[in-house]
Design a protein around this motif. Structure first.
Motif, PDB file in Angstrom:
ATOM      1  N   SER A   1       0.813  -1.215   0.000  1.00  0.00           N
ATOM      2  CA  SER A   1       0.000   0.000   0.000  1.00  0.00           C
ATOM      3  C   SER A   1       0.845   1.263   0.000  1.00  0.00           C
ATOM      4  O   SER A   1       0.382   2.319  -0.416  1.00  0.00           O
ATOM      5  CB  SER A   1      -0.943   0.008   1.202  1.00  0.00           C
TER       6      SER A   1
ATOM      7  N   PRO B   1       0.537   5.898  -4.262  1.00  0.00           N
ATOM      8  CA  PRO B   1       0.081   4.962  -3.234  1.00  0.00           C
ATOM      9  C   PRO B   1      -1.097   5.452  -2.400  1.00  0.00           C
ATOM     10  O   PRO B   1      -1.943   4.641  -2.025  1.00  0.00           O
ATOM     11  CB  PRO B   1       1.317   4.742  -2.365  1.00  0.00           C
TER      12      PRO B   1
ATOM     13  N   ASN C   1      -5.681  -0.973  -2.533  1.00  0.00           N
ATOM     14  CA  ASN C   1      -4.613  -1.305  -1.594  1.00  0.00           C
ATOM     15  C   ASN C   1      -5.024  -2.421  -0.629  1.00  0.00           C
ATOM     16  O   ASN C   1      -4.200  -3.230  -0.217  1.00  0.00           O
ATOM     17  CB  ASN C   1      -4.192  -0.070  -0.808  1.00  0.00           C
TER      18      ASN C   1
END
Length: 125
Positions: free
Chosen positions: A30, A53, A74
């Motif tokens: 993530s 991200p 994620n």
């Protein structure tokens, strides 16, 4: 052990669509910038789509802009590449890759740490 596995490649006719998936395991996915790269026969590997991200900011290479869409989840350690209006020049092996932290406009293969083994995309005219 860090691992990325791509899937979804195949053969389509020009104008068709494919959706590639890449599932990661073994590391803090993530917090990584995620990218898709492709390598056409006889050519160098090039970065084509990237997603940051946290904010999910996306960036695309000129050759795929407005035709490809990168997205990620994620929680599922997954990034996708939706490819539409495919052309014969899109032929190649498609790889997902990640680098720790933001994408920061870094699109060269050497900027990325973890790589999948790739999935083949073929487009017939």
């Amino acid at each position: 052990q860090q691992k990325l596995v791509e899937s979804g490649g195949g053969s389509v006719q020009a104008g068709g669509s494919l959706r590639l998936s890449c599932v990661a395991s073994g590391y803090e996915y993530s917090s990584h910038c995620k990218g898709w790269f492709r390598q056409a026969p006889g050519k160098e590997r090039e970065g084509i789509a990237f997603i940051s991200p946290r904010r999910g900011h996306t960036d695309y290479g000129d050759s795929v802009k407005d035709r490809f869409t990168i997205s990620r989840d994620n929680a599922k350690n997954t990034v996708w590449l939706q490819m539409s209006s495919l052309k014969p020049e899109d032929i190649g092996v498609y790889y997902c890759a990640t680098r720790r932290g933001g994408c920061d406009g870094l699109h060269a293969p050497h900027d990325y740490t973890y790589w999948g083994l790739g999935t083949q995309v073929t487009v017939s005219s």
